[in-house]
Design a protein around this motif. Structure first.
Motif, mmCIF file in Angstrom:
data_model
loop_
_atom_site.group_PDB
_atom_site.id
_atom_site.type_symbol
_atom_site.label_atom_id
_atom_site.label_comp_id
_atom_site.label_asym_id
_atom_site.label_seq_id
_atom_site.Cartn_x
_atom_site.Cartn_y
_atom_site.Cartn_z
ATOM 1 N N LEU A 133 -4.030 11.428 -3.717
ATOM 2 C CA LEU A 133 -3.368 10.149 -3.509
ATOM 3 C C LEU A 133 -4.284 9.114 -2.878
ATOM 4 N N GLY A 134 -5.051 9.532 -1.900
ATOM 5 C CA GLY A 134 -5.939 8.595 -1.221
ATOM 6 C C GLY A 134 -6.956 7.987 -2.172
ATOM 7 N N ARG A 135 -7.531 8.801 -3.013
ATOM 8 C CA ARG A 135 -8.522 8.309 -3.972
ATOM 9 C C ARG A 135 -7.870 7.379 -5.001
ATOM 10 N N THR A 136 -6.665 7.675 -5.419
ATOM 11 C CA THR A 136 -5.966 6.821 -6.378
ATOM 12 C C THR A 136 -5.676 5.464 -5.757
ATOM 13 N N ARG A 137 -5.278 5.457 -4.511
ATOM 14 C CA ARG A 137 -5.022 4.189 -3.815
ATOM 15 C C ARG A 137 -6.295 3.363 -3.710
ATOM 16 N N ILE A 138 -7.368 4.023 -3.403
ATOM 17 C CA ILE A 138 -8.641 3.316 -3.253
ATOM 18 C C ILE A 138 -9.093 2.762 -4.606
ATOM 19 N N ARG A 139 -8.926 3.530 -5.658
ATOM 20 C CA ARG A 139 -9.281 3.030 -6.996
ATOM 21 C C ARG A 139 -8.422 1.825 -7.379
ATOM 22 N N THR A 140 -7.161 1.851 -7.008
ATOM 23 C CA THR A 140 -6.274 0.711 -7.260
ATOM 24 C C THR A 140 -6.791 -0.524 -6.522
ATOM 25 N N GLU A 196 -14.469 -4.439 -0.525
ATOM 26 C CA GLU A 196 -14.824 -3.472 -1.557
ATOM 27 C C GLU A 196 -15.858 -2.468 -1.044
ATOM 28 N N SER A 197 -16.824 -2.919 -0.269
ATOM 29 C CA SER A 197 -17.820 -1.978 0.246
ATOM 30 C C SER A 197 -17.176 -0.988 1.220
ATOM 31 N N ARG A 198 -16.233 -1.461 2.014
ATOM 32 C CA ARG A 198 -15.518 -0.547 2.931
ATOM 33 C C ARG A 198 -14.669 0.450 2.149
ATOM 34 N N VAL A 199 -14.028 -0.007 1.084
ATOM 35 C CA VAL A 199 -13.201 0.874 0.261
ATOM 36 C C VAL A 199 -14.084 1.881 -0.474
ATOM 37 N N ARG A 200 -15.210 1.431 -1.002
ATOM 38 C CA ARG A 200 -16.125 2.367 -1.681
ATOM 39 C C ARG A 200 -16.640 3.436 -0.727
ATOM 40 N N HIS A 257 -9.770 -1.947 -8.287
ATOM 41 C CA HIS A 257 -9.366 -2.663 -9.499
ATOM 42 C C HIS A 257 -8.838 -4.057 -9.137
ATOM 43 N N ASN A 258 -8.060 -4.150 -8.069
ATOM 44 C CA ASN A 258 -7.570 -5.456 -7.606
ATOM 45 C C ASN A 258 -8.728 -6.403 -7.301
ATOM 46 N N GLU A 259 -9.716 -5.896 -6.616
ATOM 47 C CA GLU A 259 -10.845 -6.736 -6.224
ATOM 48 C C GLU A 259 -11.640 -7.202 -7.444
ATOM 49 N N GLN A 260 -11.789 -6.333 -8.416
ATOM 50 C CA GLN A 260 -12.492 -6.731 -9.636
ATOM 51 C C GLN A 260 -11.753 -7.853 -10.343
ATOM 52 N N LEU A 280 0.842 -8.007 -3.538
ATOM 53 C CA LEU A 280 1.946 -7.059 -3.668
ATOM 54 C C LEU A 280 1.417 -5.631 -3.714
ATOM 55 N N SER A 281 0.355 -5.420 -4.435
ATOM 56 C CA SER A 281 -0.242 -4.091 -4.532
ATOM 57 C C SER A 281 -0.709 -3.603 -3.159
ATOM 58 N N TYR A 282 -1.377 -4.473 -2.398
ATOM 59 C CA TYR A 282 -1.850 -4.071 -1.067
ATOM 60 C C TYR A 282 -0.692 -3.791 -0.122
ATOM 61 N N ARG A 283 0.391 -4.533 -0.266
ATOM 62 C CA ARG A 283 1.576 -4.280 0.565
ATOM 63 C C ARG A 283 2.118 -2.877 0.259
ATOM 64 N N ARG A 284 2.187 -2.540 -1.029
ATOM 65 C CA ARG A 284 2.664 -1.205 -1.412
ATOM 66 C C ARG A 284 1.689 -0.125 -0.974
ATOM 67 N N LEU A 285 0.410 -0.387 -1.142
ATOM 68 C CA LEU A 285 -0.595 0.605 -0.732
ATOM 69 C C LEU A 285 -0.549 0.856 0.768
ATOM 70 N N ALA A 286 -0.369 -0.202 1.539
ATOM 71 C CA ALA A 286 -0.286 -0.047 2.992
ATOM 72 C C ALA A 286 0.940 0.773 3.380
ATOM 73 N N GLY A 287 2.043 0.541 2.674
ATOM 74 C CA GLY A 287 3.266 1.284 2.966
ATOM 75 C C GLY A 287 3.166 2.763 2.629
ATOM 76 N N ARG A 288 2.272 3.101 1.712
ATOM 77 C CA ARG A 288 2.108 4.498 1.290
ATOM 78 C C ARG A 288 0.789 5.101 1.756
ATOM 79 N N ALA A 289 0.103 4.429 2.643
ATOM 80 C CA ALA A 289 -1.214 4.902 3.098
ATOM 81 C C ALA A 289 -1.082 6.244 3.804
ATOM 82 N N SER A 290 -2.075 7.089 3.604
ATOM 83 C CA SER A 290 -2.054 8.423 4.196
ATOM 84 C C SER A 290 -2.621 8.436 5.609
ATOM 85 N N THR A 291 -3.380 7.410 5.984
ATOM 86 C CA THR A 291 -3.926 7.325 7.341
ATOM 87 C C THR A 291 -3.669 5.931 7.910
#
Length: 146
Positions: A91-98, A137-141, A101-104, A23-34
């Motif tokens: 916003l982009g950094r907050t999404r990536i941190r989210t 996670e490595s791609r997100v980091r 956190h999901n992956e952890q 659900l989080s990834y669905r929301r993040l994708a919908g609000r992605a900046s790129t």
């Protein structure tokens, strides 16, 4: 000594974490900046769906009842993150941190499940999903550092 009930409980905890993450990834994708971020989050949402299907099948195989709903804590977490994402300028950094956190949470759940007695085939499936998580996670980091 692990019991079948304990194994099913651990699998259900992981299942709920995966539901929350999907659900989080669905929301993040919908609000992605790129479009690249959107593609990355959509891809991970699909991978979480595949893991959910795998866990659901395994819980049924063990004679358990798969958890069907998002956890209350997960719902509160999503609401809080949505609120924070709206307020923060980065916003982009907050999404990536989210996403991190999901992956952890997912990997912590997988570690808990690995402590149980699992069939070799299912253990291998979980390892494959873990490697997808590590790759994601490595791609997100990498995005976080740029």
């Amino acid at each position: 000594m692990p019991t079948l009930d304990k194994t099913i409980t651990q699998l259900n905890h992981l299942l709920i974490s995966c539901h929350d993450a999907r659900l989080s990834y669905r929301r993040l994708a919908g609000r992605a900046s790129t479009s690249e971020q959107q593609r990355l989050f959509n891809e991970r949402e699909q991978q979480c769906s595949a893991l959910i299907d795998c866990l659901h099948t395994q819980i049924l195989t063990y004679g358990g009842r798969p958890a069907q709903h998002l956890s209350l804590l997960g719902a509160l977490r999503h609401g809080w993150r949505s609120f924070i994402v709206l307020l923060l300028p980065e916003l982009g950094r907050t999404r990536i941190r989210t996403a991190l956190h999901n992956e952890q949470r997912i990997r912590h759940g997988v570690e808990q499940v690995f402590a149980e007695q699992l069939s070799p085939r299912f253990r291998q499936q979980l390892l494959e999903h873990c490697s997808l998580s590590v790759d994601f996670e490595s791609r997100v980091r990498a995005k976080l550092e740029t």
